[in-house]
Design an enzyme around this catalytic site. Structure first.
Site, PDB file in Angstrom:
ATOM      1  N   TRP A 245       0.809  -1.227   0.000  1.00  0.00           N
ATOM      2  CA  TRP A 245       0.000   0.000   0.000  1.00  0.00           C
ATOM      3  C   TRP A 245       0.840   1.274   0.000  1.00  0.00           C
ATOM      4  O   TRP A 245       0.303   2.354   0.182  1.00  0.00           O
ATOM      5  CB  TRP A 245      -0.926  -0.002   1.230  1.00  0.00           C
ATOM      6  N   ASP A 246       2.157   1.169  -0.166  1.00  0.00           N
ATOM      7  CA  ASP A 246       3.038   2.335  -0.105  1.00  0.00           C
ATOM      8  C   ASP A 246       2.957   3.007   1.262  1.00  0.00           C
ATOM      9  O   ASP A 246       2.909   4.233   1.362  1.00  0.00           O
ATOM     10  CB  ASP A 246       2.678   3.327  -1.221  1.00  0.00           C
ATOM     11  N   MET A 247       2.957   2.218   2.322  1.00  0.00           N
ATOM     12  CA  MET A 247       2.872   2.753   3.674  1.00  0.00           C
ATOM     13  C   MET A 247       4.268   2.908   4.292  1.00  0.00           C
ATOM     14  O   MET A 247       4.542   2.434   5.399  1.00  0.00           O
ATOM     15  CB  MET A 247       1.978   1.854   4.545  1.00  0.00           C
TER      16      MET A 247
END
Length: 781
Positions: free
Chosen positions: A454-456
């Site tokens: 999630w590109d966290m």
């Protein structure tokens, strides 16, 4: 003859109303088929019937429409209560159409008394609207019971200065200065202004932006610009002392063109070498520069003529795909540099290695490569670091007494596809990594997201604070995250101080992909109180709100950590982050935290790639994190955008941004107020306070005042740290997606608050090149 035009008016009005009803009803039928609300279908039928009855001049036309108004009002209040900004788009067209139907050219051609029910329901709707306007369901009021701790003086850091990105190596963004306080902050005025002359060019990437926080040492301010100019200013007057242009070329592969700051080092004693006082800055063409702080000349004894080539040992070195946008950390004689690796371009990217260089000579002392974490001795010539390993693009912190540097880690690109990730990448992605400053050896690691799809990334600089707890004073590290959790860890060993729990999360169905069954959740969190629901969809009118509902029901969404899919997935909190690189501000004396959380949903969709589709060759595309990303080397492209309506407005209802205060001793969010207006984000520039996103962090001071500049509207604001009361605001000439700073000048004794307003390309805020200092009037200071 007089009746015919009036009848024509009714006929034309009736036809147009019926067509509107068909549009609403058609969309409503689609929404109902997806399992959504039946309201739009029912309302559409009622509006069509109103139009048809109007054409034949029946009294029942307005009675039917009165039922539509009444039904809309009941449905809206049932769904969302008395929330004005949620009620408005549900009823705007309905209410305005009702007012039109009460106009004399309609009512005088209908039987007497036809308008009374409609008039009554519109009055009721207006009364509900007034009540909603006076209701504030999103804010949380409270006041922090502040501690007052006696902390040891910060050795080597005068109270007047701001010598590191976060003022100290601890990254707390706290200044002990008290001249500006809650009683006089409202008197702040512009003391001086300066323009850098660095503006966006036609070949620059979209995200060409000022994100810099200047530093202040003695009587001089130091800052960098997007094109990596280094500038020194007089701290009292803002007059330029010197500037240095490293002549950075602009290449197509650059995703960003920004510089968040510079680092400073001063030799304890004169050693005979040049540049006793040094400014360090990494550049967009992957060099680490050392510049004499006194005159802006390269330090010739550092590396090769004042520069170290950071491409040494880099695999897959396409120009623009590796560079550092954040200042290095200088601690215990070591310059520690990490770097940004381009997101979502391919699976064959440069390495995310972190390196430590001798502060005097630029000699490589160690390298920590998450793909080969045990081998920290300098890489021999001719060998390469691990390709495509997780990187750290943000700002690190350090504890010189413990001998540790704390690295906030990103992901192994591409973000939304993890089939090829190695065990090492899995361990260090989206983590805080503690390394030995002298050797680069790993001391501990704490992961905030397992198998991150999630590109966290952990974007915020970790903040170090000695924290009073029920078990005594602890050496804490506070990590803000995109996902919204705040992790409070023991910085000596990485163990949670505030409890962290593993909880089940949704699973995906992409072939060969794997999904973590659980994720770690902190007890201190800014996660939304509940997942998004259809009723949370928003728009300027009921029409685009209906479209947003259809989009929501068409996508996959099962709450936080809904995995990427070919169907399309809602990501909430979005990868813009509840907290991004701006981080949070910590008051170590009052034991509180000031934060500016954001709430924006994103939409991602995996697009299957044809078997013979090899994508765009490296270096031939202008890299950009928004839109459709190539993800070369995978079976998919990814579409990644904010979740917006057809009009370009957020599909998710406001507020989208807050200021908040946390009592760190209790791990409790005490106050939270929506923050910022839509003045610079809407076609009509009205300063309506809806709560807008901000990119950049807050600072806090010994005077009990916090400052923030980074909202989408161009303002600097001051707040009371104990209860969040806004004390002051001033209009800025451009967007200020930065973190401000504050210092005191020895010449006048005045405390200044400094902001850089240059705008942000990706967010579309107004561009500029302004450096502005605020202070109290001279008579008051």
């Amino acid at each position: 003859m007089k009746t015919r035009p009036a009848s024509r008016t009714l006929v034309i009005s009736g036809i147009l109303i019926a067509l509107l009803g068909l549009l609403i009803g058609g969309g409503g039928a689609r929404l109902a088929a997806l399992g959504g609300s039946f309201y739009y279908l029912a309302a559409g039928i009622g509006i069509v019937l109103t139009g048809l009855l109007l054409i034949v001049r029946w009294r029942a036309a307005l009675w039917v429409y009165a039922l539509v108004v009444l039904g809309t009002l009941g449905w809206a209040v049932y769904e969302i209560g008395f929330d004005w900004w949620q009620l408005a788009p549900r009823g705007d067209i309905i209410f305005l159409l009702g007012v039109y139907l009460l106009m004399p050219w309609i009512t005088r051609r209908l039987p007497r008394g036809a308008s009374l029910p409609l008039a009554a329901t519109l009055l009721l709707a207006a009364a509900v609207g007034i009540v909603a306007l006076l209701t504030n369901p999103h804010d949380k009021s409270g006041s922090i019971e502040a501690a007052s701790l006696d902390l040891p003086a910060n050795a080597g850091m005068p109270d007047d200065d701001w010598r590191h990105y976060g003022r100290t190596l601890a990254g707390d963004r706290y200044s002990p200065l008290k001249q500006i306080d809650g009683g006089n902050a409202g008197k702040l005025e512009v003391a001086w202004q300066y323009q850098t002359g660095d503006v966006r060019g036609p070949s620059d990437p979209i995200e060409t932006t000022y994100e810099v926080t200047p530093i202040k040492v003695d009587d001089t301010l130091y800052l960098c610009t997007p094109h990596n100019y280094v500038i020194a200013l007089d701290a009292e007057s803002g007059q330029e002392k010197w500037r240095y242009d490293p002549k950075v070329p602009i290449v197509p592969g650059l995703q960003h063109l920004t510089c968040r700051g510079v680092a400073y080092h001063e030799a304890a004693t004169a050693t005979g070498q040049t540049c006793q006082k040094r400014i360090f800055m990494p550049t967009a063409d992957a060099r680490l520069l050392a510049i004499d702080a006194t005159d802006g000349r390269p330090c010739q004894d550092f590396g090769q003529n004042g520069a170290v080539d950071l491409t040494q040992g880099m695999p897959n070195m396409t120009p623009g795909y590796y560079y550092s946008t954040s200042p290095p950390v200088v601690a215990n004689g070591v310059v520690i540099v990490s770097g940004n690796v381009s997101d979502n371009v391919s699976t064959t990217e440069p390495s995310g290695v972190t390196r430590g260089f001798d502060v005097n000579t630029g000699k490589l002392l160690w390298n920590w490569d998450s793909g080969n974490p045990e081998a920290t001795t300098p890489l021999p010539a001719g060998q390469h670091y691990t390709a495509n390993s997780p990187n750290s693009w943000s700002v690190s912190s350090a504890d010189e007494k413990l001998g540790l540097v704390y690295i906030p880690m990103g992901n192994q690109t591409p973000d939304q596809w993890g089939v090829q990730r190695t065990p090492q990448a899995e361990l260090y992605s989206a983590s805080i990594v503690a390394l030995d400053i002298k050797t680069g050896k790993l001391r501990w690691v704490f992961q905030s997201v397992h198998h991150d799809l999630w590109d966290m990334d952990i974007g915020g600089q970790p903040s170090l604070v000695d924290l009073d707890t029920s078990t005594g004073r602890r050496q804490a590290l506070i990590a803000s995250t995109k996902r919204g959790d705040i992790y409070v860890l023991d910085r000596t060993n990485g163990q949670p101080i505030v409890p962290v729990h593993e909880r089940p999360v949704p699973q995906g169905d992409i072939p060969d992909e794997r999904y973590s069954p659980t994720q770690p959740f902190s007890d201190l969190t800014f996660l939304p109180r509940r997942p998004l629901e259809e009723r949370d969809m928003w728009g300027a009118t009921m029409l685009d709100q209906m479209v947003c509902r259809i989009m929501f029901k068409s996508a996959r969404y099962e709450g936080i950590f809904t995995p990427p899919s070919t169907q399309g997935s809602i990501v909430y909190p979005g990868n813009f982050g509840v907290f991004d690189w701006g981080g949070v501000a910590i008051d170590p004396v009052r034991q509180l935290m000031i934060a500016n959380p954001d709430y924006m949903a994103f939409y991602s969709r995996l697009i299957p790639r044809a078997a013979n589709d090899t994508g765009v060759a490296p270096g031939e595309q202008k890299a950009n994190e928004a839109g459709t990303n190539e993800m070369m080397g995978t079976p998919y492209r990814v579409q990644l955008n904010a979740f917006l309506s057809p009009l370009g407005l957020p599909c998710q209802a406001p507020p989208w941004g807050y200021m908040a205060g946390v009592d760190l001793r209790k791990s409790e969010i005490v106050w939270q107020h929506k923050n910022g207006t839509i003045q610079d984000s809407s076609p009509i520039p009205l300063p309506i306070k809806m709560g807008v996103p901000s990119l950049g962090g807050p600072i806090t001071t010994g005077g009990g005042v916090a400052f923030l500049t980074s909202t989408l509207d161009s303002y600097i604001r001051a707040y009371d740290v104990l209860d969040g009361t806004q004390l002051w605001q001033a209009r800025l000439p451009a967007g200020a997606q930065t973190t401000p700073m504050t210092y005191r000048s020895a010449k006048s004794g005045r405390q200044f608050v400094l902001v850089v307003a240059g705008g942000h390309g990706s967010l579309g805020t107004k561009a500029g090149d302004h450096v502005i200092a605020y202070a109290l009037p001279k008579a008051s200071s």
